[in-house]
Structure formats: structure tokens, C-alpha cells
Motif scaffolding. Structure first.
Motif, PDB file in Angstrom:
ATOM      1  N   LYS A   9       0.883  -0.948  -0.449  1.00 24.15           N
ATOM      2  CA  LYS A   9      -0.080   0.235   0.133  1.00 24.15           C
ATOM      3  C   LYS A   9       0.875   0.849   0.405  1.00 24.15           C
ATOM      4  O   LYS A   9       1.796   1.267   0.909  1.00 24.15           O
ATOM      5  CB  LYS A   9      -0.963  -0.187   1.550  1.00 24.15           C
ATOM      6  N   TYR A  60       1.221  -1.128  -8.198  1.00 28.57           N
ATOM      7  CA  TYR A  60       0.678  -1.652  -6.740  1.00 28.57           C
ATOM      8  C   TYR A  60      -1.025  -1.924  -7.178  1.00 28.57           C
ATOM      9  O   TYR A  60      -1.947  -1.920  -6.705  1.00 28.57           O
ATOM     10  CB  TYR A  60       0.674  -1.320  -5.485  1.00 28.57           C
ATOM     11  N   ASP A  78      -5.704   0.842  -6.879  1.00 29.59           N
ATOM     12  CA  ASP A  78      -7.174   0.793  -5.257  1.00 29.59           C
ATOM     13  C   ASP A  78      -5.834   0.371  -3.940  1.00 29.59           C
ATOM     14  O   ASP A  78      -6.694   0.480  -3.204  1.00 29.59           O
ATOM     15  CB  ASP A  78      -7.374  -0.746  -5.258  1.00 29.59           C
ATOM     16  N   ASN A  79      -4.706   0.603  -4.163  1.00 25.33           N
ATOM     17  CA  ASN A  79      -3.883   0.145  -3.460  1.00 25.33           C
ATOM     18  C   ASN A  79      -2.849   1.846  -2.629  1.00 25.33           C
ATOM     19  O   ASN A  79      -1.732   1.706  -2.128  1.00 25.33           O
ATOM     20  CB  ASN A  79      -2.508  -0.825  -3.577  1.00 25.33           C
ATOM     21  N   SER A 124       3.477  -0.814   4.586  1.00 25.77           N
ATOM     22  CA  SER A 124       2.770   0.610   3.153  1.00 25.77           C
ATOM     23  C   SER A 124       4.401   0.876   3.109  1.00 25.77           C
ATOM     24  O   SER A 124       5.572   0.901   4.398  1.00 25.77           O
ATOM     25  CB  SER A 124       2.088   1.018   4.219  1.00 25.77           C
TER      26      SER A 124
END
Length: 490
Positions: free
Chosen positions: A57, A93, A96-97, A153
């Protein structure tokens, strides 16, 4: 007389045979090829372990204090960099991330309604006026960003990296801010966050008000530096750097970078390439290999000319969470022995050393026998001293020179002083604060150290020389005896 001659003949033959055997043994030792390591036969290939790797993320934070407005006024290099970065992030990625925020006294959700690809085009001084944009506390921004880092993340902060200080003694106030920066990162470490921070410097068009340390805003139109801080846990930054890191130097306006990490890098695999790209004749010291890798060599003969000795060392640096641009910058290395210079650093691909100018140097089959590991880089060292001793070198984590060169203490005349327009107020205090935190937490002054033992040639012909001298003396003695006996008979 015949008995004497017979004894002389027998002694001579025995000495010739003995010396011949000794020389023959030395010749075999010298020319005997290194034993090839059959990695396919001796090492069992384990079944590959499939590890499910979660998609990272990515949290993008854009500082939106008033000093940042000038970077988004028109089609600037900062916008171009952001658009290309977001394209690469989406490809790697998925959208959405990717989360986008603005940050000043608080973290604000992105109110710009568009996809990540078009986000940069929507930036303007008006669109980023979110929250309290009048001023910003850079240390508080770092605190907010680091506190939001999750296990999987990576956070990217876009900022001009300018401390906001009150009027007063600039140096004292900057020293205070540096201590507060150090506290932010030490606090994160104490709370169990083993963070890595990659700092990238870029340059962009700027059209807006520049606020000096007296908070006096003056119009400025020109080029200004800004920065990206990529922060995350060590494992996630390693993954991110491998996937996206090589892209950063290609974005418009890229200037420099610096890696700060608490990670204990383990560079375990390296070997001297004794038959590749070398000057002079060197050979591995038999029986000294570590994991089949050459760490100790003997210099049998020096080269002729200005460079009397040159050797290549193959190293696996795949564990380093740092871009290739940092690894291949010779200025980032330190050598203990002044006899040597680091001449060049190449990348290893498909059994070749590839240098920055495109030149390829095949690695010899003999050296490949010692490379049962994934070597990524080759270091070429030279010496003009034929008696050079052991070689030790390290990749420094000292603050690079560009930080000092990009920093200034007085920015009150920046808008009219062209020498200051490429510099950032208090930058070295900020970077020092982060660097000191990592040094205090890790006690490490380098990312890795490599030592190579170099021995002088052993005098393998010593016994032969002794016997040769004794043989000559014996012959002379026998001749003298014969002459004296002849004189006696007469």
C-alpha cells in the motif's frame, strides 16, 4: 682416482635428480588449474518455496503549506514527476493500493476527484488549499507521516524540506529543529519501527511566493529544489526499492539521493576474480576459500606501466535497499589502504561485467567456478604500488557532500541571489537530524565492509636455490680436490 670420480658422479646424479624433482613439483603447483566447483553435482537444489507477497500500500503525502504553491502553478517538473510516479505505482500496485493525502498541521484526505493518472494535472495553488496552509511544522509532518506507517505500507512525502522557525538566532533555532527531527525518528525506533528513509532531491519550476526564515514572502519565478522522502519498514522498502527504485533517477528534475536505514545489511557473498580484467598475475591461496569464494590471493607478478596491479571483485548486493545509482557512485565508498583506488563499478549480467559506457567484459570460466552465487556488481581496484597490502573497502552511510552544498543559513535574499536559488534553508540540519537518529539506533557507519587478504609470493624456489649453491660449491670442491691430487702425484 677412479673411486673419487665414481663418488663424484654418483653425488652429482643424486643432486640433479633431487633438484629436478623439486623443480618439477614446483612447476606442477604453479600451473595446476583451480579445481572447478560443480554446483550442479555437489549442491542439491531445494524445491522453490512459494511465498505469497502482499501488494504494498503506497501512501502519498503532499505538503501543502503556502511555500509549496509555487511548485504547482502551471505545468511544472514537480507535476511531471508526480504523474510518472503515479503511473508506475498504478502499474506495479494497482490504483486501489494508492492513497493520496495533503498534510500540514493535520493529514487531509484528497478532495480532488479524479484517477491517480490525472491527479497531477489537477494540482494548482487553489486546489491544494486544504487545512491550515499558512505555515507548517516539518517535524510535526514527519511525526504524522511515520505514525501512519503500517506493516505493509510505504509512505512518500513530497515537501520543500524547509524548517519554519521563529525570528531569532538562526543557528540556535536550526539546532533545536535538528534535535526535534532526531527525536521523531528515535521515537519511531523505540516504538519498534525499524524504518528506512530514502531521500531524493529534485528540481522544478517555481512561480509563487517564497517565504524566508523571517516569514517574509517575496515573489519568485525560477527553478527551486524539492524533495521526496520514501519511508517504511525495512522489508517493505526493500521490496519497493527493487520494484520502483530504479525509476526515481529517470523522473524529470532528479538531482541526488541519500539512503538512511537501521537495517543490518548482510553482504556475505563476494569473491576475487583472479583471471578477469586483471593487471599483473594473481592466484587464489589454496585452501583459503570461504563457501567456495576467493577471499585471499597471492600476487605472483605485477604489471608493467603506470598501473602495476588491478583486480576485480564480484559482490552480491541484492540485499541492499538502495538504488543502483547509489551503489555505482564511486564517491560513496571509502578505502582503508591509500595504495588502492576504486577505478570503476560495473553490473554483472549473464556472466559479463557491464560498465557505464556500455563496455562488456566476460568473466573467465575459471572465475565462474568460484561464483556459485548471484553476483550483482563488480568492483575494479587499481594500484601503482607493486607491494600493496590487504584491501578493505566499505559503502559509507555518511551524509553525502551534496547535502552540504544544497544547504544555506540565510535565505533572506534568495529571490535576487542566483547562487542561493538552488539551495534549501537548513537542509543539512534536517538531514543531520535523521542521520543522527539512525546512527544512534544502529551504531553503524557503513552499509557493508569487505576485506581481501593479499599475500606476497612465497619463495617456493628457496630450497632449490640452497641446493643449487651447495651443488656448485661441491663441484668446485671436487675440482680443487682433483687438481690437488694431480699435483701430488706429479
Amino acid at each position: 682416482m677412479r673411486k673419487t670420480l665414481f663418488q663424484f658422479s654418483v653425488i652429482t646424479i643424486l643432486l640433479l635428480v633431487f633438484c629436478s624433482c623439486e623443480r618439477s613439483e614446483r612447476r606442477v603447483t604453479k600451473t595446476e588449474p583451480a579445481v572447478a566447483i560443480d554446483t550442479t553435482a555437489s549442491v542439491e537444489t531445494p524445491e522453490p518455496t512459494i511465498i505469497e507477497q502482499k501488494a504494498l500500500k503506497v501512501k502519498l503525502y503532499i505538503e501543502n503549506s503556502g511555500s509549496m504553491f509555487g511548485y504547482v502553478n502551471g505545468r511544472t517538473q514537480l507535476k511531471d514527476m508526480l504523474q510518472n510516479l503515479l503511473v508506475d505505482l498504478k502499474y506495479e500496485y494497482n490504483e486501489d493500493n494508492i492513497e493520496i493525502y495533503f498534510v500540514n498541521t493535520k493529514i487531509h484526505n484528497n478532495p480532488i476527484k479524479t484517477g491517480v493518472i490525472n491527479f497531477a494535472d489537477k494540482l494548482s495553488p487553489n486546489s491544494i488549499k486544504i487545512g491550515q496552509t499558512g505555515s507548517s511544522d516539518l517535524n510535526d509532518i514527519f511525526r504524522q507521516v511515520t505514525s501512519e506507517i503500517e506493516e505493509n505500507s510505504v509512505s512518500i512525502l513530497v515537501s520543500d524540506f524547509i524548517y519554519s522557525i521563529k525570528k531569532g538566532n538562526t543557528v540556535n533555532l536550526l539546532g533545536e529543529q535538528q534535535a526535534l527531527t532526531r527525536n521523531v525518528f528515535l521515537t519511531a525506533d523505540k516504538e519498534g519501527q525499524k524504518l528506512t528513509t530514502n531521500v531524493y532531491q529534485y528540481t522544478s519550476d517555481y512561480d509563487g511566493k517564497y517565504y524566508d526564515f523571517n516569514d517574509d514572502g517575496k515573489s519568485f519565478n525560477g527553478l527551486r529544489p524539492y524533495y521526496l522522502a520514501v519511508i517504511g519498514e525495512q522489508s517493505t522498502i526493500k521490496q519497493f526499492t527493487k520494484q520502483i527504485g530504479p525509476k526515481f533517477p529517470k523522473y524529470k528534475g532528479y538531482s541526488n539521493e541519500y539512503l538512511l536505514t537501521a537495517e543490518d545489511f548482510k553482504v556475505e557473498d563476494f569473491t576475487v576474480l583472479s583471471s578477469t580484467y586483471n593487471v599483473g598475475r594473481i592466484k587464489p591461496v589454496r585452501g583459503s576459500e570461504i563457501n567456495g569464494q576467493v577471499r585471499k590471493i597471492e600476487v605472483e607478478d605485477s604489471g608493467r606501466g603506470d598501473v602495476t596491479f588491478q583486480m576485480a571483485i564480484a559482490v552480491d548486493l541484492s540485499s541492499l535497499a538502495v538504488t543502483n545509482n547509489y551503489i555505482t557512485n564511486i564517491e560513496n565508498y571509502e578505502l582503508e589502504n591509500d595504495d588502492y583506488t576504486l577505478f570503476e563499478i560495473g553490473q554483472i549480467e549473464d556472466g559479463n561485467i557491464i560498465f557505464s559506457n556500455g563496455e562488456k567484459q566476460p568473466i573467465s570460466k575459471t572465475d565462474l567456478n568460484y561464483m556459485a552465487f548471484n553476483a550483482t556488481h563488480a568492483f575494479i581496484f587499481q594500484s601503482t604500488n607493486p607491494n600493496s597490502e590487504n584491501l578493505s573497502f566499505r559503502l559509507k552511510n555518511n551524509i553525502p557532500q551534496w547535502v552540504k552544498e544544497s544547504s544555506l543559513l540565510d535565505d533572506t535574499d534568495l529571490t535576487i541571489n542566483t547562487n542561493k536559488q538552488s539551495k534549501t534553508f537548513g537542509l543539512d540540519y534536517l538531514i543531520n537530524g535523521i542521520s543522527e537518529a539512525y546512527l544512534q539506533a544502529t551504531k553503524k557507519v557503513s552499509y557493508f565492509d569487505i576485506d581481501i587478504t593479499i599475500e606476497k609470493p612465497k619463495s617456493s624456489s628457496f630450497l632449490g636455490t640452497v641446493f643449487g649453491i651447495l651443488f656448485v660449491l661441491l663441484i668446485i670442491g671436487l675440482i680443487v680436490i682433483i687438481i690437488l691430487k694431480r699435483k701430488t702425484r706429479k
